[in-house]
Motif scaffolding. Structure first.
Motif, PDB file in Angstrom:
ATOM      1  N   ARG A 182      -4.939   0.843  12.542  1.00 29.32           N
ATOM      2  CA  ARG A 182      -4.537  -0.532  13.048  1.00 29.32           C
ATOM      3  C   ARG A 182      -4.173  -1.298  11.629  1.00 29.32           C
ATOM      4  O   ARG A 182      -4.655  -1.319  10.763  1.00 29.32           O
TER       5      ARG A 182
ATOM      6  N   ALA B 184      -4.327  -7.629   9.696  1.00 30.43           N
ATOM      7  CA  ALA B 184      -3.727  -8.812  10.241  1.00 30.43           C
ATOM      8  C   ALA B 184      -2.556  -9.250   9.740  1.00 30.43           C
ATOM      9  O   ALA B 184      -1.669  -9.997  10.537  1.00 30.43           O
TER      10      ALA B 184
ATOM     11  N   ALA C 245      -0.149  -7.940   8.327  1.00 28.72           N
ATOM     12  CA  ALA C 245       0.851  -6.965   7.940  1.00 28.72           C
ATOM     13  C   ALA C 245       2.115  -7.377   8.890  1.00 28.72           C
ATOM     14  O   ALA C 245       2.169  -8.317   9.729  1.00 28.72           O
TER      15      ALA C 245
ATOM     16  N   TRP D 297       3.313  -3.992  13.244  1.00 30.15           N
ATOM     17  CA  TRP D 297       2.424  -4.324  14.518  1.00 30.15           C
ATOM     18  C   TRP D 297       3.222  -3.996  15.862  1.00 30.15           C
ATOM     19  O   TRP D 297       2.635  -3.101  16.695  1.00 30.15           O
ATOM     20  N   LEU D 298       4.641  -4.030  15.753  1.00 27.54           N
ATOM     21  CA  LEU D 298       5.143  -3.262  16.779  1.00 27.54           C
ATOM     22  C   LEU D 298       5.226  -2.004  16.855  1.00 27.54           C
ATOM     23  O   LEU D 298       4.801  -1.392  18.001  1.00 27.54           O
TER      24      LEU D 298
ATOM     25  N   TYR E  74       3.117   0.072  15.632  1.00 27.31           N
ATOM     26  CA  TYR E  74       1.520   0.349  16.087  1.00 27.31           C
ATOM     27  C   TYR E  74       1.029   0.286  17.793  1.00 27.31           C
ATOM     28  O   TYR E  74       0.738   1.049  18.237  1.00 27.31           O
ATOM     29  N   VAL E  75       1.730  -0.850  18.129  1.00 33.15           N
ATOM     30  CA  VAL E  75       1.667  -1.076  20.021  1.00 33.15           C
ATOM     31  C   VAL E  75       2.601  -0.143  20.618  1.00 33.15           C
ATOM     32  O   VAL E  75       1.991   0.255  21.629  1.00 33.15           O
TER      33      VAL E  75
ATOM     34  N   ASP F 290      -8.067 -12.770  12.478  1.00 27.97           N
ATOM     35  CA  ASP F 290      -7.480 -11.466  13.236  1.00 27.97           C
ATOM     36  C   ASP F 290      -8.485 -11.703  14.491  1.00 27.97           C
ATOM     37  O   ASP F 290      -9.745 -12.167  14.575  1.00 27.97           O
TER      38      ASP F 290
ATOM     39  N   ARG G 139      -1.602 -10.937  16.783  1.00 33.21           N
ATOM     40  CA  ARG G 139      -0.109 -10.878  16.371  1.00 33.21           C
ATOM     41  C   ARG G 139       0.793 -10.692  17.175  1.00 33.21           C
ATOM     42  O   ARG G 139       1.880 -11.382  17.165  1.00 33.21           O
TER      43      ARG G 139
END
Lengths: 90, 989
Positions: free
Chosen positions: A27, A30, A32, A37-38, A40-41, B876, B881
């Motif tokens: 993960r 926070a 990053a 993040w895109l 990762y998800v 967080d 995010r």
């Protein structure tokens, strides 16, 4: 029909006891970047061959494992507790 | 003439007759018979009609590969269609019916299909019925399905038991013939844990039809002695009547044991079938080899069968195929049969050998006429064979025979070895497809791996067991056996794919009625690839999976394409090797045991109060509690909902997920899994929490209370109880293992009940020892309480789903019913009623509270008006995010809004779409949809919650609600989603 997963806590157990979540990714922090993040998800490599996946021993010890599996042959190389409290077992 | 029982010989007991019926006709067999051998012994050679052309068919094999002799066995709930007569053991009272014929087996009207056969060639479905397309479903398909078919399954419930089990061993041996027995003996004597499975009732495989001797004893006696020794070893398990049908990951083998399929009266305490999953460190596939049919005209007429099958009927079952027999062979194995037939005193008319050189010297010393370099292009007869045409050097000759044996060489049974991928390769030397001997975890031995002859198989089995046990560091000495005498070892010969001079229909795939011209047609029409040809012709697609036909079809494809079978290759091998019953696969999971039932600890309380239950997931939830005189569910639900708002009600909410969260970092953990703040939640307080997914959408909601500094009690929705637990465990173990947090699911430990309504405090105070006045225990209070004067401890939460003054009381599960009874009694004078999930739902819709109807995976907090709950200060939390994405903050998103019909006499339903007033019902005009709806006794009409574009700024707008299924339009008005007490005064009072 069947498949066995070597749980580091419970030994060889049938696949029906487990739930797969998908790629065992790290993960992002926070803060990053948006793309991290895109990725990762949403983005997955989908390799043919060796792949680390998160599996949950749902009907067993209820630990989350990192299972190394060959996506082409389904052969399982080993599994370790995701919190790395145990060594990889084969 | 027909087949008949010989006076002596065979592994049957003539002193034990068994009566059975075939198509209603009484017949007598004997103990040791298969259904097929018993039918043949009764002279019944016509056993069924073929799939497409309804041609008369008899038995062609004596084992698992049988494509023709399929019948419906047993009656009532035990009816089993498509049973291979060759695999069904005869029992007293067996009832068998032939299939695919009307009105009877002898006179079958659809056999006229044969006359239409020019129109029924390969691919005819696609060609003939192309148009008009509308006729497909109404006309063509029902017609084809009626004409072409197999047996019919019964609609009656199966009365028998099935079970599943696991087994573990060092060495699994599949097949109990010479190879398997030698391997099992070697491994068993070495002390290894061995499981030997064989699909037949009697272990021995080919040995049981053999006339050769081993070490001076007959092959049959050798098999019996070996099995006796194996069964005496505690480390060896011998499973007869057990088919290994699949090889799976982790070296797990699937097998099905037909425990009582041979019993007249199955014992109820024993399952009829058992599904095994066998985990083997090593395994040997000793499944032997399958004899290949020869492709000539009329090769499907009753009376034509495989040479090895004829030998099995002769030697094992004491059945003669007829009075005058011919053998048509391409290799030496046909002479083994010839020798045995002559020994049994049958008239052997001729041996037709396709090889110009004839049999290998010394193989045959009998007196039959031998026609070397000869072929049988055609066999003649209707329901029974009457003659064959012989072609030798251009000359044709007709011979009267009533039975014909054929042998086109052998194909190793390698099926199981390729269930996990890969395909066998063509070998010119072996004249068949062969597999490498060793695969990871599974090795082939014996006839399945090129070995030939009894001596060769015995040695191969013993050696393979020794080698595999060596890998497991178990020392084994290969079992040694005496000399084999009287065995004809047939060397592979060049295959003869197609017989010259065929006039009739020469079948390749018997079960699906594919003949040799179909294969040629497939190639000419561009479907020559092996996988395409299979689908185009349906070769190999029947329940026998082409055990007899696949290799021949490949040979024909190769000839038609002018290439080697190596270039054609095989189709894919997949489990199951032979059909497995649904009963075995379901095991004990049927009827009321299909899935577990979850009952709340208050279930009996609800029953006592007259609840009507509804199944939600595994739970049985009380839906409403009808009183005498209430005729519809609405009457009950309206009364319950009104009574809660007027007096009080008690509702079972035990099925909410409950999770106890403890540890030094429990508060920090909750702060990260909820989008709103929890770290500073005071001890003794409850808070509503929203849990997001990592993509920003809402995952679940619920309340979490802080009972102690490091102890929290979380509730989840009923549907997501398990999912939230899994998610929290993932967060704790995979994302933040450094946090000191423990999670325990306590859903089943607590009986939880909502006590709601203006009189709820009065009622509760009667059993709660502490002061629960508004001052002492205000809204969102949460604490441990003592009950009934200290007799019981519970947890009390002042939370409200209904919008009324309300509490949730949790007591240890075993005390739930007693506590609920006490509350009902205490509340009697205050007009308390039991209410179910329907009234609960009405109350929450009236209050604008959301459930998973709204939290449906497409909404983010702002959509539901929860935007302010999302913490702006936390560094967080899950979903933080990606919740920041522009699209998720678009003002045009669907937002929660209330809906009421303009005319209170009209109504709408959940799922209906919202359109602007006067707008047409088109996708472009869609404004959103009704997510929840009910009749509100408080409002006096239907009300709804909806997700509508910019909904929060459109209160008061007139719209129309469109039900696309009924094409109904209801005029309605958008409004604030809280219909009752919008200022939240009641719940805080």
């Amino acid at each position: 029909m069947a498949s066995l997963i070597p749980c580091p806590h419970c030994g060889q157990r049938p696949r029906e006891e487990f739930t797969v979540k998908g790629a065992a990714l790290v993960r992002p922090a926070a803060d990053a970047g948006r793309n991290a993040w895109l990725d990762y998800v949403y983005l997955r490599d989908n390799p043919r061959g060796r792949y680390d996946e998160h599996w949950h021993h749902t009907s067993g010890c209820r630990r989350w494992l990192v299972v190394t599996r060959d996506t082409a042959t389904h052969e399982i190389e080993g599994a370790r507790d995701t919190a790395a409290r145990t060594e990889t077992v084969e | 003439m027909t087949s008949y029982r010989l006076d002596k010989g065979g592994l049957i007991d003539r002193s034990k007759p068994l009566s059975f019926t075939f198509d209603g006709k009484g017949m007598i067999g004997v103990e040791g018979d298969s259904l097929a051998s018993a039918l043949l012994a009764n002279g019944q050679m016509l056993l069924g009609r073929s799939f497409k052309y309804h041609r008369p068919r008899g038995v062609i094999s004596a084992g698992a590969s049988e494509p023709n002799a399929l019948m419906t066995v047993a009656q009532g709930g035990r009816t089993e269609p498509n049973t291979r007569a060759t695999m069904q053991e005869l029992y007293e009272g067996l009832v068998a019916q032939s299939q695919n014929r009307w009105p009877s087996l002898n006179i079958d009207i659809s056999s006229l299909n044969s006359l239409l056969s020019p129109f029924l060639s390969a691919g005819f479905y696609y060609k003939t019925f192309m148009w008009p397309a509308g006729l497909w479903e109404r006309l063509y398909e029902p017609l084809i399905r009626r004409a072409a078919g197999l047996g019919k399954a019964t609609y009656e419930a199966d009365p028998d038991r099935y079970e599943k089990c696991w087994a573990h061993c060092d060495l699994l041996i599949v097949g109990g013939g010479a190879t398997g027995l030698a391997a099992a003996l070697t491994a068993g004597r070495a002390g290894a844990r061995v499981i030997l499975v064989d699909e037949n009732a009697m272990i021995g495989g080919g040995l049981l039809s053999e006339t050769a001797t081993i070490g001076g004893v007959s092959a049959v006696e050798f098999a019996g002695r070996t099995v006796a020794e194996l069964e005496s070893l505690p480390n060896v398990q011998v499973l007869s009547r057990t088919t290994a049908f699949g090889w799976y990951d982790g070296n797990v083998f699937g097998a099905v044991e037909r425990v009582q399929k041979h019993a007249s009266e199955p014992r109820p305490e024993v399952p009829v079938e058992r599904l095994w999953r066998i985990v083997a460190k090593q395994a040997i596939l000793a499944a032997g080899a399958e004899e290949r049919p020869l492709i000539f005209g009329g090769n499907d007429i009753p009376g034509v069968m495989m040479a090895s099958a004829m030998r099995a009927y002769l030697n094992r079952y004491g059945v003669a195929p007829g009075k005058s027999v011919a053998v048509f062979t391409t290799n030496d194995s046909g002479y083994t049969l010839a020798r045995d037939l002559e020994k049994a005193g049958l008239r052997l008319v001729a041996i037709v050998d396709s090889r110009r050189s004839g049999a290998t010297a010394g193989v045959y010393e009998g007196s039959a006429r031998i026609i070397n370099g000869g072929f049988v292009p055609d066999a003649e007869g209707g329901k029974a064979l009457s003659s064959i045409t012989i072609l030798q050097d251009g000359r044709k000759e007709k011979l009267a025979v009533d039975s014909l044996a054929m042998s086109g060489g052998f194909s190793p049974v390698v099926h199981l070895a390729y269930h996990r991928g890969g395909r066998p390769e063509w070998s010119d030397a072996e004249a068949t497809f062969v597999a490498p001997e060793d695969h990871k975890g599974l090795s082939l031995a014996g006839a399945a791996a090129k070995a030939s002859g009894l001596a060769g198989c015995l040695e191969a089995g013993a050696r393979k067991a020794e080698a595999l046990l060596g890998k497991l560091e178990i020392k084994a000495d290969p079992a040694a056996f005496g000399a084999v005498e009287g065995d004809i070892v047939a060397a592979p010969t060049k295959p003869v794919w197609i017989i010259p001079g065929i006039k009739g229909k020469a079948f390749v795939d018997f079960q699906n009625d594919v003949h040799h011209r179909d294969i040629g047609l497939a190639v000419r029409e561009g479907y020559g690839h092996v996988e395409l040809a299979k689908r185009y012709t349906t070769n190999g697609m029947a329940t026998d999976q082409g055990k007899l036909s696949n290799v021949n079809a490949i040979g024909l494809l190769a000839e038609a394409r002018g290439v080697s079978p190596a270039d054609v290759g095989t189709t894919t091998f997949r489990p199951f090797y032979t059909p497995v019953s649904f009963g075995a696969l379901a095991g004990t999971s049927h009827g009321k045991h299909f899935q577990p039932v979850r009952k709340s600890p208050l279930h009996d309380w609800a029953v006592k109060n007259g609840a009507t239950f509804v199944e939600t997931g595994l739970w049985y939830r009380s839906a409403w509690f009808p009183l005498a005189g209430e005729k519809t569910w609405r009457e009950s639900v309206d009364r319950e909902a009104k009574n809660v708002r007027r007096n009080a009600g008690l509702c079972d909410v035990s099925m909410l997920g409950k999770i106890e969260i403890t540890g030094k970092d429990a508060a920090e953990f909750l702060d990260r899994v909820y989008c709103n703040a929890f770290r500073k939640l005071p001890v003794g307080k409850a808070r509503y929490g929203l849990m997001l997914r990592e993509d920003g959408f809402i995952f679940d909601d619920g309340t979490t209370s802080r009972l102690e500094d490091e102890r929290f009690f979380m509730t989840t929705t009923t549907a997501y109880a398990a999912g939230v637990m899994n998610h929290l465990e993932f967060c704790a173990q995979a994302l933040w293992p450094e946090l000191d947090v423990r999670l325990a699911s306590v859903t089943d430990q607590w009986a939880q009940m909502a006590i709601a309504g203006p009189k709820s405090r009065l009622i509760l105070q009667r059993i709660v020892d502490q002061d629960i006045s508004n001052e002492a225990f205000p809204f969102l209070g949460a604490k441990d309480v003592s009950l009934f004067g200290g007799k019981l401890s519970g947890r009390l939460f002042r939370i409200s789903f209904s919008g009324e003054l309300a509490y949730e009381l949790a007591v240890p599960a075993g005390y739930g019913e007693a506590a609920a009874d006490a509350l009902m009694e205490a509340g009697n004078e205050h007009g308390i009623c039991a209410y179910g999930v329907e009234a609960l739902s009405v109350l929450r819709i009236e209050k604008g509270h959301v459930t998973h109807n709204e939290i449906n995976g497409t909404v983010v907090p702002t959509d539901l008006g929860f935007g302010k709950m999302v913490s702006a200060t936390k560094v967080d939390f899950i979903g933080k995010r990606l919740l920041e994405r522009e699209g998720l903050n678009d003002p045009n998103r669907l937002q929660l809004v209330g809906v009421v019909p303009l005319d209170s006499g009209t109504s709408f339903r959940s799922g209906a779409h919202v359109l602007e007033k006067g707008a047409e019902a088109t996708l472009e005009n869609d404004q959103g949809y009704i997510s929840s709806s009910c009749y509100s006794p408080h409002v006096g009409s239907t009300i709804g919650l909806a997700l509508v574009k910019r909904g929060s700024s459109r209160h008061g707008e007139e719209v129309q609600v469109w039900n696309g299924l009924l094409n109904e339009f209801t005029a309605a008005r958008l409004c604030h989603p809280i219909f009752v007490d919008p200022a939240n005064e009641k719940l805080k009072g």
